[in-house]
Design a protein around this motif. Structure first.
Motif, PDB file in Angstrom:
ATOM      1  N   VAL A  49      12.061  -0.726  -6.403  1.00 39.51           N
ATOM      2  CA  VAL A  49      10.897  -0.037  -5.844  1.00 39.51           C
ATOM      3  C   VAL A  49      10.619   1.244  -6.618  1.00 39.51           C
ATOM      4  O   VAL A  49      11.540   2.008  -6.948  1.00 39.51           O
ATOM      5  N   PHE A  50       9.338   1.480  -6.880  1.00 41.16           N
ATOM      6  CA  PHE A  50       8.880   2.691  -7.553  1.00 41.16           C
ATOM      7  C   PHE A  50       7.757   3.320  -6.727  1.00 41.16           C
ATOM      8  O   PHE A  50       7.073   2.652  -5.960  1.00 41.16           O
ATOM      9  N   GLY A  51       7.569   4.626  -6.923  1.00 41.84           N
ATOM     10  CA  GLY A  51       6.415   5.294  -6.340  1.00 41.84           C
ATOM     11  C   GLY A  51       6.589   5.760  -4.913  1.00 41.84           C
ATOM     12  O   GLY A  51       5.598   6.109  -4.254  1.00 41.84           O
ATOM     13  N   LEU A 106      18.492  -6.723  -0.888  1.00 43.65           N
ATOM     14  CA  LEU A 106      18.913  -5.551  -1.651  1.00 43.65           C
ATOM     15  C   LEU A 106      17.646  -4.863  -2.148  1.00 43.65           C
ATOM     16  O   LEU A 106      16.822  -5.484  -2.817  1.00 43.65           O
ATOM     17  N   VAL A 107      17.477  -3.591  -1.789  1.00 38.95           N
ATOM     18  CA  VAL A 107      16.300  -2.853  -2.238  1.00 38.95           C
ATOM     19  C   VAL A 107      16.764  -1.596  -2.963  1.00 38.95           C
ATOM     20  O   VAL A 107      17.506  -0.776  -2.397  1.00 38.95           O
ATOM     21  N   VAL A 108      16.323  -1.472  -4.221  1.00 38.55           N
ATOM     22  CA  VAL A 108      16.729  -0.372  -5.092  1.00 38.55           C
ATOM     23  C   VAL A 108      15.546   0.584  -5.254  1.00 38.55           C
ATOM     24  O   VAL A 108      14.502   0.202  -5.786  1.00 38.55           O
ATOM     25  N   PHE A 109      15.713   1.809  -4.799  1.00 36.94           N
ATOM     26  CA  PHE A 109      14.678   2.828  -4.952  1.00 36.94           C
ATOM     27  C   PHE A 109      15.021   3.686  -6.164  1.00 36.94           C
ATOM     28  O   PHE A 109      16.049   4.371  -6.186  1.00 36.94           O
ATOM     29  N   ARG A 110      14.171   3.641  -7.179  1.00 40.11           N
ATOM     30  CA  ARG A 110      14.399   4.384  -8.412  1.00 40.11           C
ATOM     31  C   ARG A 110      13.815   5.798  -8.320  1.00 40.11           C
ATOM     32  O   ARG A 110      12.968   6.091  -7.480  1.00 40.11           O
ATOM     33  N   ASN A 111      14.318   6.661  -9.224  1.00 40.81           N
ATOM     34  CA  ASN A 111      13.746   8.000  -9.463  1.00 40.81           C
ATOM     35  C   ASN A 111      13.756   8.891  -8.217  1.00 40.81           C
ATOM     36  O   ASN A 111      12.786   9.600  -7.944  1.00 40.81           O
ATOM     37  N   GLN A 112      14.870   8.874  -7.487  1.00 40.75           N
ATOM     38  CA  GLN A 112      14.934   9.658  -6.252  1.00 40.75           C
ATOM     39  C   GLN A 112      15.534  11.050  -6.443  1.00 40.75           C
ATOM     40  O   GLN A 112      15.524  11.853  -5.512  1.00 40.75           O
ATOM     41  N   LYS A 168       0.821  -1.213   0.000  1.00 42.75           N
ATOM     42  CA  LYS A 168       0.000   0.000   0.000  1.00 42.75           C
ATOM     43  C   LYS A 168       0.855   1.265   0.000  1.00 42.75           C
ATOM     44  O   LYS A 168       0.323   2.375  -0.098  1.00 42.75           O
ATOM     45  N   PHE A 169       2.208   1.062   0.070  1.00 35.73           N
ATOM     46  CA  PHE A 169       3.109   2.207   0.116  1.00 35.73           C
ATOM     47  C   PHE A 169       3.875   2.432  -1.190  1.00 35.73           C
ATOM     48  O   PHE A 169       4.234   3.558  -1.503  1.00 35.73           O
ATOM     49  N   TYR A 170       4.134   1.355  -1.941  1.00 37.68           N
ATOM     50  CA  TYR A 170       4.880   1.479  -3.191  1.00 37.68           C
ATOM     51  C   TYR A 170       4.705   0.222  -4.023  1.00 37.68           C
ATOM     52  O   TYR A 170       4.265  -0.814  -3.531  1.00 37.68           O
ATOM     53  N   THR A 171       5.066   0.351  -5.299  1.00 41.27           N
ATOM     54  CA  THR A 171       5.073  -0.806  -6.194  1.00 41.27           C
ATOM     55  C   THR A 171       6.503  -1.304  -6.328  1.00 41.27           C
ATOM     56  O   THR A 171       7.460  -0.555  -6.100  1.00 41.27           O
ATOM     57  N   SER A 172       6.671  -2.566  -6.713  1.00 42.75           N
ATOM     58  CA  SER A 172       8.019  -3.130  -6.776  1.00 42.75           C
ATOM     59  C   SER A 172       8.087  -4.236  -7.807  1.00 42.75           C
ATOM     60  O   SER A 172       7.067  -4.780  -8.239  1.00 42.75           O
ATOM     61  N   LYS A 173       9.301  -4.546  -8.187  1.00 40.20           N
ATOM     62  CA  LYS A 173       9.584  -5.614  -9.144  1.00 40.20           C
ATOM     63  C   LYS A 173      10.787  -6.398  -8.643  1.00 40.20           C
ATOM     64  O   LYS A 173      11.783  -5.806  -8.204  1.00 40.20           O
ATOM     65  N   VAL A 174      10.699  -7.714  -8.685  1.00 44.90           N
ATOM     66  CA  VAL A 174      11.797  -8.554  -8.213  1.00 44.90           C
ATOM     67  C   VAL A 174      12.951  -8.495  -9.213  1.00 44.90           C
ATOM     68  O   VAL A 174      12.752  -8.635 -10.419  1.00 44.90           O
ATOM     69  N   LEU A 175      14.151  -8.264  -8.706  1.00 46.61           N
ATOM     70  CA  LEU A 175      15.373  -8.252  -9.501  1.00 46.61           C
ATOM     71  C   LEU A 175      16.058  -9.610  -9.404  1.00 46.61           C
ATOM     72  O   LEU A 175      15.698 -10.441  -8.567  1.00 46.61           O
TER      73      LEU A 175
END
Length: 292
Positions: free
Chosen positions: A17-19, A43-49, A4-11
């Protein structure tokens, strides 16, 4: 995948993580979800920061524990004492960092760093990837003979009084087998090390055997194609890694800044709290009814 906080895709290793905007204040429930995902995915990658300030980088890092800022050079370009500034331009940060071989951070400490948290401020136009490896999977793919050998080995750091750590031990949070290793900062190995005794009571491996073991570890990593090469994006990636579960090294980059483009990376390390130790009796994986 979505929370409910963000969308994600498994690498291949970890979660993308997006959004979620890390520059904005984070509710406690969001912080707890991030911590849960870091434990699960390592490992968690936050994009577009975009640009994450030094103070915000440190604030996020403190969600995971106490900052360890005592072991690295404080480059004048660093925004604060808690941030290790790395670059391919000596005026912008420390150069040549992370290129000496696969490793986890802080193997020269009695407790290696628990987390390493990265933000890329300047992305080069060529090279400069960071490559990650899943340590538990590397162990799981070893032959029974190699696994039994590695279970007996402890690495001897080439820094700070030759700290000794078991090569394989249980991750302090998940209980899964993991590796404590630095292929570029290991002076020797010892077999069947006992922490209750002095290191002088143990015969270290000689240069040839040490080199052979280091090569064996490197081969185990590359032979099984377990490497995830992370390509940093212009939008400002922010990565939180479980340093005890994921190894890494810096990828190649052209030597000239003019050819490669400027690369500037900020890293914060969170202090480890549990020394790697053998708290179990290993049962060889080819034994009858084996379990580990």
């Amino acid at each position: 995948m979505a929370t409910k906080f963000y969308t994600s895709k498994v690498l291949p290793i970890g979660l993308e993580v997006f959004g979620l905007n890390l520059n904005q204040p984070l509710e406690q429930a969001v912080i707890q979800q991030i911590k849960k995902d870091v434990t699960k995915h390592r490992l968690v990658v936050f994009r577009n920061q975009g640009k994450v300030s030094g103070s915000k980088h440190v604030e996020i890092s403190k969600y995971f524990g106490e900052i360890d800022n005592t072991t690295f050079y404080k480059h004048p370009a660093s925004p604060c004492v808690d941030i290790f500034c790395v670059s391919n331009d000596p005026e912008k940060g420390c150069t040549g960092v992370g290129m000496s071989g696969w490793h986890i951070d802080g193997t020269f400490r009695s407790c290696p760093y628990a987390y390493s948290i990265y933000h890329m401020l300047e992305v080069p136009k060529q090279g400069g990837d960071t490559m990650f490896i899943p340590l538990t999977e590397i162990i799981s793919k070893l032959s029974p003979e190699t696994r039994s050998k590695w279970e007996r080995l402890s690495m001897v750091s080439d820094r700070r009084g030759h700290i000794v750590h078991p090569l394989i031990y249980k991750h302090p949070k998940t209980g899964k087998p993991t590796l404590c290793m630095h292929l570029g900062m290991t002076t020797a190995f010892v077999y069947d090390f006992d922490r209750s005794k002095d290191i002088k009571d143990f015969e270290p491996t000689g240069p040839e055997e040490t080199a052979a073991i280091l090569k064996e570890i490197e081969t185990a990593i590359t032979d099984h194609a377990l490497v995830y090469s992370h390509k940093w994006m212009k939008e400002g990636d922010f990565i939180i890694s479980d340093n005890l579960a994921v190894g890494h090294q810096a990828g190649p980059i052209p030597p000239s800044v003019a050819d490669a483009g400027l690369r500037v990376l900020h890293r914060v390390t969170v202090m480890g709290t549990v020394p790697p130790c053998k708290d179990y009796d290993f049962i060889p994986p080819d034994c009858e009814n084996c379990s580990y």
